[in-house]
Design an enzyme around this catalytic site. Structure first.
Site, short mmCIF file in Angstrom:
data_model
loop_
_atom_site.label_atom_id
_atom_site.label_comp_id
_atom_site.label_asym_id
_atom_site.label_seq_id
_atom_site.Cartn_x
_atom_site.Cartn_y
_atom_site.Cartn_z
N LYS A 1 92.12 35.32 27.50
CA LYS A 1 91.63 35.56 28.86
C LYS A 1 91.28 37.03 29.08
O LYS A 1 90.43 37.36 29.90
CB LYS A 1 92.67 35.14 29.88
CG LYS A 1 93.15 33.69 29.79
CD LYS A 1 92.03 32.70 30.04
CE LYS A 1 92.55 31.28 30.27
NZ LYS A 1 93.14 30.64 29.07
C1 LIG Z 1 93.02 29.33 28.64
C2 LIG Z 1 93.47 29.08 27.27
C3 LIG Z 1 92.93 28.05 26.49
C4 LIG Z 1 91.89 27.09 27.04
O1 LIG Z 1 90.66 27.73 27.25
P1 LIG Z 1 89.57 27.04 28.22
O2 LIG Z 1 88.50 28.04 28.34
O3 LIG Z 1 90.27 26.80 29.51
O4 LIG Z 1 89.16 25.78 27.57
C5 LIG Z 1 93.37 27.90 25.20
N1 LIG Z 1 94.34 28.71 24.70
C6 LIG Z 1 94.88 29.70 25.41
C7 LIG Z 1 95.96 30.53 24.80
C8 LIG Z 1 94.48 29.94 26.71
O5 LIG Z 1 95.02 30.93 27.42
#
Ligand SMILES: *Cc1c(COP(=O)(O)O)cnc(C)c1O
Length: 496
Positions: A112
């Site tokens: 993120k």
């Molecule tokens: C948010 C997240 C995901 C999923 O990603 P999306 O874009 O919501 O599909 C997978 N792994 C981790 C560690 C995340 O923080």
């Protein structure tokens, strides 16, 4: 060529990139989508010699066409700096024949950070460009990682406040500690009695609450979103796929133009959608392998063309993927419906009402780029154990879901195309699940003992993000029911 952003649900007037970033969601409850997907205007060989920041500019300038070169370069320089613990920002690690694209070297050690370290700058620049005097209130629902990354990105950013809602019993202890120790007068963290979908639906409801938004405007506030439904998050995520390809090319692992596959551990469908956009920009990607955990609503969708959220919500060791309503899928549905907002709106209304919809065969044919797979909890743990055993490389449970599904894909298809696996979190964020998977003898250790043990066995220093929270005081202890979310926001803004 200018890119404007239109709604997935109606033919309302398209808006500029900066307006789309400011608004987050469209007024009709849909998502902003670019009116066309721009093509890369640099050759792969040119890209191969560029830094992360340079590629970020080359990709983002094509989408954020109302930003000046100076504005965009400024945002990029502020985002991708020393907050990352490696100069390359997103390194590739080779293990078991696949390339793990490590997207967890930012401030909060989850992928993120890749988008949320730049979003605050995109947003404040957008506000300036559009002469917005209101204070911007970021509302965010989190399944664990977005919350901390958004808090870290927005803390102390002038002209903004941020409210994060997380499922009180649905995140890892380290994730929770990271959030509730957040400093910054403009931050507010709330645990809700409900799951991520409840939090996300609650936030969407607040966005579409006309009375509340009017009241807010009267007090000089306006809402925006840091969730991956904001185009300002999606666009920065396209960058690292282009960058990863450029790195493989620069290192001689692939030839220019050679196709690669991409495997993504998926929840809200934002990360994999970014890869799909990269493909549509001309990046030589063949298959997009969509990996789910036991909440395998997307796997079922790719198999049958039916999206059905009517099922038990399962808490897994990969909580950031514990999602039954993948918001960003709407952008793909819109596209495979031939950019038809009425058709998309019909399906999304069905999802809101009956909790399910079925796409047509013609739409299904346009999903050939995707392969859906899922991993059960035991398989995920076995993958962590196996890769550690064979390579000494420790991956987190989300990445392990992807690695498991990739293994199944290879077994099923025999396809040996070079593959990037999006590695979305540091194993230090999910130490208990990771260490348990490696050996049950760690069961009795405390969370921070596990951190030190993981550092020892993986031969990786404890990330600063973890060191920081060892002794940090809890600064947020707010808990509310789902129906109390709007009042909680008002309380923080002192509107009541
Ligand atoms: C948010 C997240 C995901 C999923 O990603 P999306 O874009 O919501 O599909 C997978 N792994 C981790 C560690 C995340 O923080």
């Amino acid at each position: 060529m200018e890119v404007l952003y239109k709604s997935t649900r109606s033919r309302q007037e398209p808006v500029s990139a900066s307006m789309a970033i400011l608004k987050g969601l469209t007024e009709d409850g849909g998502l902003f989508v670019p009116d066309h997907i721009p093509a890369l205007d640099k050759s792969l060989k040119e890209l191969a010699v560029m830094s992360y920041q340079e590629i970020a500019y080359e990709v983002m300038k094509l989408y954020l066409t109302d930003f000046s070169e100076e504005e965009l370069k400024n945002c990029i320089a502020k985002a991708y700096d020393k907050k990352f613990d490696t100069e390359v920002i997103a390194p590739l690690a080779e293990a078991e024949g696949a390339y793990f694209l490590e997207l967890f070297h930012g401030a909060t050690i989850a992928f993120k950070d890749m988008a949320l370290s730049i979003l605050p700058h995109l947003l404040t620049t957008s506000a300036k460009k559009n002469h917005i005097a209101n204070e911007i209130v970021i509302l965010t629902a989190t399944s664990g990682d977005t919350g901390k990354a958004a808090l870290a990105g927005f803390a102390g950013v002038e002209g903004t406040r941020i409210v994060v809602f997380y499922p009180k019993n649905g995140v890892s202890p380290i994730q929770e500690k990271q959030m509730v120790t957040q400093r910054g007068e403009n931050t507010f963290v709330v645990g809700i009695h409900g799951n991520f979908d409840d939090a996300q639906t609650g936030v969407k409801k607040i966005f579409s609450d006309r009375q509340l938004t009017t009241e807010m405007a009267g007090q000089g506030f306006q809402f925006s979103s840091a969730n991956s439904i904001n185009i300002g998050r999606l666009v920065p995520q396209i960058v690292y796929y282009v960058y990863a390809y450029a790195r493989l090319l620069a290192e001689g692992k692939i030839e220019a133009g050679q196709r690669i596959n991409v495997t993504v551990p998926t929840g809200n469908f934002g990360n994999i959608l970014a890869a799909y956009y990269a493909k549509n920009m001309g990046l030589p990607i063949d298959r997009l392998i969509c990996a789910s955990n036991e909440n395998k609503v997307l796997y079922d969708f790719f198999c049958t063309g039916v999206y059905d959220r009517n099922r038990e919500f399962i808490l897994t060791s990969s909580p950031s993927m514990d999602i039954l309503i993948s918001s960003n899928l709407e952008r793909l549905i819109y596209r495979i419906a031939g950019d038809d907002p009425e058709e998309n709106a019909r399906l999304m209304t069905a999802l809101g009402g009956q909790g399910r919809y079925e796409i047509t065969e013609k739409m299904q044919e346009k999903l050939q780029d995707f392969y859906g797979g899922y991993a059960a909890e035991e398989e995920t743990a076995a993958t962590i154990r196996r890769i550690y055993g064979s390579c000494g490389y420790v991956i987190d449970p989300h990445t392990a879901v992807a690695a498991t599904v990739y293994g199944k894909y290879v077994q099923e298809t025999g396809d040996r195309t070079p593959t990037i696996i999006a590695s979305t979190a540091s194993p230090f964020k999910f130490t208990r699940s990771v260490m348990n998977a490696i050996d049950h003898k760690y069961d009795s250790m405390t969370d921070f003992e596990l951190v030190d043990e993981l550092s020892r066995i993986a031969n990786v220093a404890v990330p600063a993000a973890i060191e920081e929270i060892r002794s940090a005081p809890v600064l947020h202890d707010n808990i509310c029911e789902v129906y109390e979310m709007p009042d909680t926001v008002k309380r923080f803004l002192k509107l009541q």
